[in-house]
Design a protein around this motif. Sequence first.
Motif, PDB file in Angstrom:
ATOM      1  N   UNK A 147     124.000  -3.487  50.555  1.00  0.00           N
ATOM      2  CA  UNK A 147     122.761  -4.256  50.718  1.00  0.00           C
ATOM      3  C   UNK A 147     121.542  -3.354  50.863  1.00  0.00           C
ATOM      4  N   UNK A 148     121.743  -2.115  51.323  1.00  0.00           N
ATOM      5  CA  UNK A 148     120.639  -1.154  51.385  1.00  0.00           C
ATOM      6  C   UNK A 148     120.021  -0.976  50.008  1.00  0.00           C
ATOM      7  N   UNK A 149     120.864  -1.043  48.979  1.00  0.00           N
ATOM      8  CA  UNK A 149     120.403  -0.906  47.589  1.00  0.00           C
ATOM      9  C   UNK A 149     120.023  -2.254  47.001  1.00  0.00           C
ATOM     10  N   UNK A 150     120.844  -3.279  47.265  1.00  0.00           N
ATOM     11  CA  UNK A 150     120.669  -4.571  46.600  1.00  0.00           C
ATOM     12  C   UNK A 150     119.443  -5.342  47.085  1.00  0.00           C
ATOM     13  N   UNK A 151     119.213  -5.383  48.390  1.00  0.00           N
ATOM     14  CA  UNK A 151     118.105  -6.189  48.913  1.00  0.00           C
ATOM     15  C   UNK A 151     116.745  -5.667  48.449  1.00  0.00           C
ATOM     16  N   UNK A 152     116.423  -4.382  48.647  1.00  0.00           N
ATOM     17  CA  UNK A 152     115.138  -3.891  48.108  1.00  0.00           C
ATOM     18  C   UNK A 152     115.066  -4.012  46.592  1.00  0.00           C
ATOM     19  N   UNK A 153     116.190  -3.748  45.907  1.00  0.00           N
ATOM     20  CA  UNK A 153     116.199  -3.835  44.452  1.00  0.00           C
ATOM     21  C   UNK A 153     115.952  -5.241  43.946  1.00  0.00           C
ATOM     22  N   UNK A 154     116.581  -6.232  44.575  1.00  0.00           N
ATOM     23  CA  UNK A 154     116.401  -7.623  44.142  1.00  0.00           C
ATOM     24  C   UNK A 154     114.992  -8.117  44.445  1.00  0.00           C
ATOM     25  N   UNK A 155     114.452  -7.753  45.610  1.00  0.00           N
ATOM     26  CA  UNK A 155     113.084  -8.145  45.941  1.00  0.00           C
ATOM     27  C   UNK A 155     112.103  -7.538  44.941  1.00  0.00           C
ATOM     28  N   UNK A 156     112.299  -6.259  44.616  1.00  0.00           N
ATOM     29  CA  UNK A 156     111.423  -5.604  43.635  1.00  0.00           C
ATOM     30  C   UNK A 156     111.592  -6.215  42.252  1.00  0.00           C
ATOM     31  N   UNK A 157     112.807  -6.586  41.911  1.00  0.00           N
ATOM     32  CA  UNK A 157     113.070  -7.185  40.598  1.00  0.00           C
ATOM     33  C   UNK A 157     112.349  -8.517  40.452  1.00  0.00           C
ATOM     34  N   UNK A 158     112.472  -9.369  41.459  1.00  0.00           N
ATOM     35  CA  UNK A 158     111.829 -10.686  41.394  1.00  0.00           C
ATOM     36  C   UNK A 158     110.312 -10.551  41.410  1.00  0.00           C
ATOM     37  N   UNK A 159     109.804  -9.759  42.352  1.00  0.00           N
ATOM     38  CA  UNK A 159     108.359  -9.593  42.449  1.00  0.00           C
ATOM     39  C   UNK A 159     107.797  -8.934  41.191  1.00  0.00           C
ATOM     40  N   UNK A 160     108.453  -7.866  40.741  1.00  0.00           N
ATOM     41  CA  UNK A 160     107.969  -7.156  39.570  1.00  0.00           C
ATOM     42  C   UNK A 160     108.015  -8.004  38.314  1.00  0.00           C
ATOM     43  N   UNK A 161     109.070  -8.773  38.151  1.00  0.00           N
ATOM     44  CA  UNK A 161     109.184  -9.627  36.957  1.00  0.00           C
ATOM     45  C   UNK A 161     108.060 -10.652  36.926  1.00  0.00           C
ATOM     46  N   UNK A 162     107.780 -11.277  38.071  1.00  0.00           N
ATOM     47  CA  UNK A 162     106.708 -12.270  38.126  1.00  0.00           C
ATOM     48  C   UNK A 162     105.339 -11.635  37.896  1.00  0.00           C
ATOM     49  N   UNK A 163     105.125 -10.450  38.473  1.00  0.00           N
ATOM     50  CA  UNK A 163     103.812  -9.804  38.362  1.00  0.00           C
ATOM     51  C   UNK A 163     103.582  -9.198  36.983  1.00  0.00           C
ATOM     52  N   UNK A 164     104.573  -8.488  36.463  1.00  0.00           N
ATOM     53  CA  UNK A 164     104.375  -7.770  35.210  1.00  0.00           C
ATOM     54  C   UNK A 164     104.362  -8.707  33.999  1.00  0.00           C
ATOM     55  N   UNK A 165     105.189  -9.764  34.056  1.00  0.00           N
ATOM     56  CA  UNK A 165     105.174 -10.699  32.928  1.00  0.00           C
ATOM     57  C   UNK A 165     103.845 -11.451  32.855  1.00  0.00           C
ATOM     58  N   UNK A 166     103.161 -11.553  33.995  1.00  0.00           N
ATOM     59  CA  UNK A 166     101.836 -12.164  34.016  1.00  0.00           C
ATOM     60  C   UNK A 166     100.742 -11.147  33.704  1.00  0.00           C
ATOM     61  N   UNK A 167     101.156  -9.893  33.470  1.00  0.00           N
ATOM     62  CA  UNK A 167     100.256  -8.789  33.132  1.00  0.00           C
ATOM     63  C   UNK A 167      99.172  -8.581  34.190  1.00  0.00           C
ATOM     64  N   UNK A 168      99.605  -8.671  35.447  1.00  0.00           N
ATOM     65  CA  UNK A 168      98.700  -8.354  36.554  1.00  0.00           C
ATOM     66  C   UNK A 168      98.658  -6.841  36.690  1.00  0.00           C
ATOM     67  N   UNK A 169      97.490  -6.266  36.679  1.00  0.00           N
ATOM     68  CA  UNK A 169      97.345  -4.815  36.745  1.00  0.00           C
ATOM     69  C   UNK A 169      96.235  -4.424  37.719  1.00  0.00           C
ATOM     70  N   UNK A 170      96.090  -3.109  37.901  1.00  0.00           N
ATOM     71  CA  UNK A 170      94.977  -2.573  38.675  1.00  0.00           C
ATOM     72  C   UNK A 170      94.955  -3.026  40.120  1.00  0.00           C
TER      73      UNK A 170
END
Length: 410
Positions: A147-170
């Motif tokens: 879970x040390x790997x999975x929890x931060x990784x899954x949170x980053x995956x969900x957040x990053x997917x939502x942010x990057x697919x919306x092309x939020x930058x800067x």
Amino acid sequence: MRRESFFARNPSVVVFLLCLAAFTLVVSVMSEGAGAGLISTSFIKTLGKTLCLCLVAVAMDLVWGYTGILSLGHFAFFGLGGYMVGMWLMYQRTHDIVAASMANATIPPTEQEIVDAIGTQIFGVVGSSEFPPVWAFADSLVIQLALVVLIPGLLALVFGWLAFRSRVTGVYLSILTQAMTLALSLYLFQNDSGLRGNNGLSGLQNLPGVEASQAVVSIWFLWASALALGLGYLLAAWVVSGKFGSVIRGIRDDEARVRFLGYSVEGYKLFIFVLTAVIAGIAGALYYPQAGIINPAEVAPIASIYLAVWVAIGGRGRLYGAVIGAAFVSLVSTWFTGGQVPSVNLGFYRIDWVEWWQVILGLSFVLVTLFAPKGIGGLFDLLAGRIVPNRHGADYGPDKGSFQEAEGRE
């Protein structure tokens, strides 16, 4: 044509690993745990924690210095890694204490009675005695380490997917990462979060079932932290080398142009974001057993801002710069805030360095940004005689001052 090896193309990696190994060996020999007693156990722990901070700084440099994503939330992943391993440490330590205290009972306790007693011991401080669902696997070291790997990784995956697919930058992306960190911190402060609210998890320095003294345990964690930093640095250096490294630097300098060339910008950014979140989680899992306690204040937004300051002072876009910045600021901060620097009495005002340290850190960040954008790492470039090729005044990339060719040799 014979292709050069990775280490031949990146001599700075070899130098860094050799310096890290030599540092670890010398400190170990001079420690109380080894018998020399020249370095106290508390300072060994400080050095071990500093190595963990250097590792999370490498992750921050990878996502910001090389990819151009100014994340103000990576310390949240660092804290989550600490919470995951802290849950097992606290559960197992409490289990040993409870089992020992109930062993001499007239009627041997059942396993459920032991579990109930553990729950009362851990959660009594927040007015509860039952284990929340998040503690379902707290008795399993293997699962908690996963879970040390999975929890931060899954949170980053969900957040990053939502942010990057919306092309939020800067700056907008930076604000979103900070909002994520603030939301997580506020949630952890609640008593019903399942992680003891603002009390956090304590007693993490005690390894269950280990009879060794803290002097010896501190050396073990120093070795583990040094190994994690070495492997993390090697992984980051491999990622930024070659074609992949050129693409992420291109994203940093001109995202639209890289997208026009047909690269999946969102995919590259998501990969780096998740990878660095996992590295941060591992760093946190090694840091907090040495600190002995973790609470929600550790994942507050200000901690992630400090992380960005460390990388900027060390020199972003240089992995060794991130390490230098984190180590320098961490050790100097310990010196100033530990009361080792005498106060200065000006007559009309008394300068207490414990209170003024943050002001000094802020001013250092401003001065480095204005007058030394390459940070401390830039000084090492000068000492190493690193000369920029003459390109007749032309920049290496679309942004003025971007040295892509030079960075490719790191």
